[in-house]
Design a protein around this motif. Structure first.
Motif, short mmCIF file in Angstrom:
data_model
loop_
_atom_site.label_atom_id
_atom_site.label_comp_id
_atom_site.label_asym_id
_atom_site.label_seq_id
_atom_site.Cartn_x
_atom_site.Cartn_y
_atom_site.Cartn_z
N ILE A 68 -49.88 12.70 -93.41
CA ILE A 68 -51.22 12.70 -92.81
C ILE A 68 -51.11 12.67 -91.29
CG2 ILE A 68 -53.34 11.36 -92.55
CD1 ILE A 68 -53.12 12.78 -95.25
N GLY A 69 -50.16 11.90 -90.78
CA GLY A 69 -49.97 11.82 -89.33
C GLY A 69 -49.59 13.17 -88.73
N CYS A 70 -48.74 13.91 -89.42
CA CYS A 70 -48.33 15.24 -88.92
C CYS A 70 -49.51 16.19 -88.87
CB CYS A 70 -47.22 15.81 -89.81
SG CYS A 70 -45.61 15.03 -89.59
N SER A 116 -58.36 25.89 -90.81
CA SER A 116 -57.31 25.93 -91.82
C SER A 116 -56.59 24.58 -91.93
CB SER A 116 -56.30 27.04 -91.49
OG SER A 116 -56.91 28.31 -91.52
N LEU A 117 -56.26 23.99 -90.79
CA LEU A 117 -55.59 22.69 -90.81
C LEU A 117 -56.50 21.62 -91.42
CD1 LEU A 117 -53.92 22.69 -87.27
CD2 LEU A 117 -52.73 22.73 -89.46
N LEU A 148 -54.92 17.71 -83.42
CA LEU A 148 -55.20 17.27 -82.05
C LEU A 148 -54.60 18.23 -81.03
CD1 LEU A 148 -56.09 14.72 -83.58
CD2 LEU A 148 -54.97 13.35 -81.83
N ALA A 149 -53.38 18.70 -81.30
CA ALA A 149 -52.73 19.62 -80.37
C ALA A 149 -53.50 20.94 -80.29
CB ALA A 149 -51.29 19.87 -80.79
N GLU A 150 -53.92 21.45 -81.43
CA GLU A 150 -54.66 22.72 -81.45
C GLU A 150 -56.01 22.57 -80.74
OE1 GLU A 150 -54.61 26.65 -82.13
OE2 GLU A 150 -53.04 25.30 -82.90
N HIS A 151 -56.65 21.44 -80.94
CA HIS A 151 -57.94 21.19 -80.31
C HIS A 151 -57.80 21.07 -78.79
CE1 HIS A 151 -62.02 19.79 -79.83
NE2 HIS A 151 -61.63 18.63 -79.35
N ARG A 152 -56.72 20.45 -78.33
CA ARG A 152 -56.53 20.29 -76.89
C ARG A 152 -56.13 21.60 -76.21
NH1 ARG A 152 -52.89 15.13 -78.40
NH2 ARG A 152 -54.50 13.50 -78.40
N GLN A 153 -55.27 22.38 -76.87
CA GLN A 153 -54.73 23.58 -76.23
C GLN A 153 -55.73 24.74 -76.24
OE1 GLN A 153 -51.13 24.26 -78.44
NE2 GLN A 153 -50.18 22.35 -77.75
N ARG A 154 -56.55 24.84 -77.30
CA ARG A 154 -57.57 25.90 -77.39
C ARG A 154 -56.98 27.29 -77.15
NH1 ARG A 154 -60.24 21.35 -75.87
NH2 ARG A 154 -62.35 21.05 -76.72
N ALA A 155 -55.86 27.59 -77.77
CA ALA A 155 -55.24 28.90 -77.65
C ALA A 155 -56.06 29.92 -78.46
CB ALA A 155 -53.80 28.85 -78.16
N ALA A 156 -55.67 31.20 -78.33
CA ALA A 156 -56.39 32.25 -79.04
C ALA A 156 -56.41 31.97 -80.54
CB ALA A 156 -55.72 33.60 -78.76
N GLY A 157 -57.58 32.09 -81.15
CA GLY A 157 -57.71 31.86 -82.58
C GLY A 157 -57.73 30.40 -82.97
N HIS A 158 -57.94 29.50 -82.00
CA HIS A 158 -57.81 28.07 -82.33
C HIS A 158 -58.85 27.60 -83.32
CE1 HIS A 158 -61.01 27.64 -79.32
NE2 HIS A 158 -61.20 26.43 -79.79
N GLU A 159 -60.06 28.20 -83.32
CA GLU A 159 -61.07 27.76 -84.27
C GLU A 159 -60.62 28.02 -85.71
OE1 GLU A 159 -65.10 28.95 -83.61
OE2 GLU A 159 -64.84 28.98 -81.43
N SER A 160 -60.04 29.18 -85.95
CA SER A 160 -59.56 29.51 -87.31
C SER A 160 -58.42 28.59 -87.71
CB SER A 160 -59.12 30.97 -87.37
OG SER A 160 -60.20 31.83 -87.18
#
Length: 316
Positions: free
Chosen positions: A142-144, A166-167, A150-162
Motif C-alpha cells: 500500500i505504501g508503494c 490507473s494507480l 504522490l510522485a505522479e501528482h507532484r510531477q504532473r508529467a504528460a498523461g499524468h491524469e490517466s
C-alpha cells in the motif's frame, strides 16, 4: 464537478442549524482534475481536523504513525498504525485525542472515477469495513502505491491524469483484498449508522442513483420507485449524506454523460438523449454549468490525455 471542488482559499459555506461542516475538495485551477494527494502536512490542517465534518469527496488514508482515535459516523476506531482507512462522501468523521496521524492521503470525487465506474461500488463496500490493519507485507504494498500516486501528482508529467486514475484503480482493488477489522462483517448495515428505515431509504436511493438508467430521473420519480414521499426521501438522504437528493441526481447525470463522452463514439445529441435531455443545446449549457467545459471540450481533453499516455516516446 464544481459543487464538489473549490479553488484554494474559498471558504466552505457555514453549516445550517444542527448540521456539521461540509468540506469540498480544493484544486489548484478550475480545469484541474478533482484529485489531490500528499502527506497530512501537504494536504493541510483540515486533514487532521478534530471536529465532526463531512466531505464531498472520497478520502483514502494510509496511517503510518500516530495515536488517538478516528471517529467515523457512530464508530470510534483506535489509531494503530499501520492502517488504511476509506472515508466516503457524506460520512461524518474526525480525528480525536492522542498524537495526530502521520502518513499519506488521496482525495478525489466521483468525477475522477470516470475511467473505472465500478470502483464506486467497491469504495462504498470498503467504507463499511474500515479501518484495515496492515501487516508488514500489505503495508509495504500500500505504501508503494501511495508513493507512486504522490510522485505522479507532484510531477504532473504528460498523461499524468490517466496514470493517476490507473494507480488509484489498482489501489482500490488491492484494498478490496485486505481482511477487515476483527469481528466486523463485510457489507452494508454493519454499524449503528445503518439502522432504521430512514437510513435504509437513503441506502436504496444511493443504489438507485448508481444505475445508469436513473440518470435522468427526478426526486419525485425516485421517491415513487422507493415507495416514500419526496419530502421523506429528501430528509433521509440529507441526514445520511448532508446533501439533498436533487444535487446527487444532478451529479449522477453529469457522471453518466462524462462516461459516455469519454468511452463511446456517441454524438453529443445521442449522449444528451441517453441522459434524459430532449434538447442538445440545453444539455450543453447544463454540462458546462456543472463541469466548466462543453461536452466537446471534455471529450477532446479526455482523448488527448489518453493519447499522450499511449504515444511512443521515440526512444529505443
Amino acid at each position: 464537478m464544481r459543487s464538489t471542488t473549490v479553488l484554494p482559499g474559498v471558504p466552505s459555506p457555514p453549516p445550517g442549524a444542527g448540521d456539521v461542516a461540509l468540506h469540498r475538495l480544493e484544486v489548484a485551477r478550475p480545469d484541474a482534475p478533482p484529485f489531490a494527494a500528499g502527506s497530512f502536512e501537504e494536504v493541510g490542517p483540515l486533514s487532521r481536523w478534530d471536529r465532526p465534518h463531512r466531505h464531498t469527496f472520497y478520502e483514502l488514508v494510509h496511517v503510518t504513525a500516530g495515536s488517538g482515535a478516528h471517529v467515523v459516523d457512530l464508530a470510534r476506531w483506535p489509531v494503530r498504525p499501520p492502517q488504511l482507512t476509506v472515508v466516503l462522501p457524506g460520512q461524518v468523521h474526525h480525528w480525536e485525542g492522542g498524537r495526530g496521524p502521520e502518513g499519506s492521503l488521496a482525495l478525489f470525487t466521483d468525477d475522477f472515477l470516470v475511467d473505472h465506474p465500478g470502483d464506486r461500488e467497491v469504495l462504498r463496500e470498503l467504507g463499511t469495513r474500515c479501518p484495515f490493519a496492515l501487516d508488514a507485507e500489505h503495508d509495504r504494498a500500500i505504501g508503494c502505491l501511495f508513493t507512486e500516486l504522490l510522485a505522479e501528482h507532484r510531477q504532473r508529467a504528460a498523461g499524468h491524469e490517466s496514470v493517476l486514475r490507473s494507480l488509484l484503480h489498482v489501489l482500490v482493488l488491492r484494498a478490496a483484498r485486505l481482511p477487515g477489522p476483527a469481528g466486523q462483517r463485510a457489507g452494508r448495515g454493519t454499524g449503528p449508522q445503518a439502522q432504521g428505515r430512514s437510513a435504509a431509504v437513503a441506502e436504496a436511493f444511493t443504489e438507485l442513483v448508481a444505475r445508469s438508467g436513473a440518470a435522468g430521473w427526478s426526486v419525485r420519480q425516485c421517491a415513487e420507485r422507493l415507495g416514500v414521499t419526496p419530502g421523506y426521501l429528501t430528509q433521509a438522504v440529507r441526514a445520511a449524506t448532508g446533501r439533498p437528493p436533487g444535487r446527487l441526481l444532478i451529479e449522477a447525470r453529469v457522471y453518466r454523460a462524462q462516461q459516455l463522452l469519454a468511452h463511446t463514439r456517441l454524438s453529443v445529441r445521442q449522449v444528451a438523449a441517453r441522459t434524459g435531455f430532449d434538447d442538445p443545446a440545453y444539455f450543453g449549457r447544463f454540462f458546462r454549468r456543472e463541469t466548466g467545459s462543453s461536452p466537446g471540450a471534455f471529450r477532446k481533453h479526455h482523448s488527448r490525455h489518453h493519447q499522450s499516455l499511449e504515444a511512443p516516446s521515440g526512444r529505443a
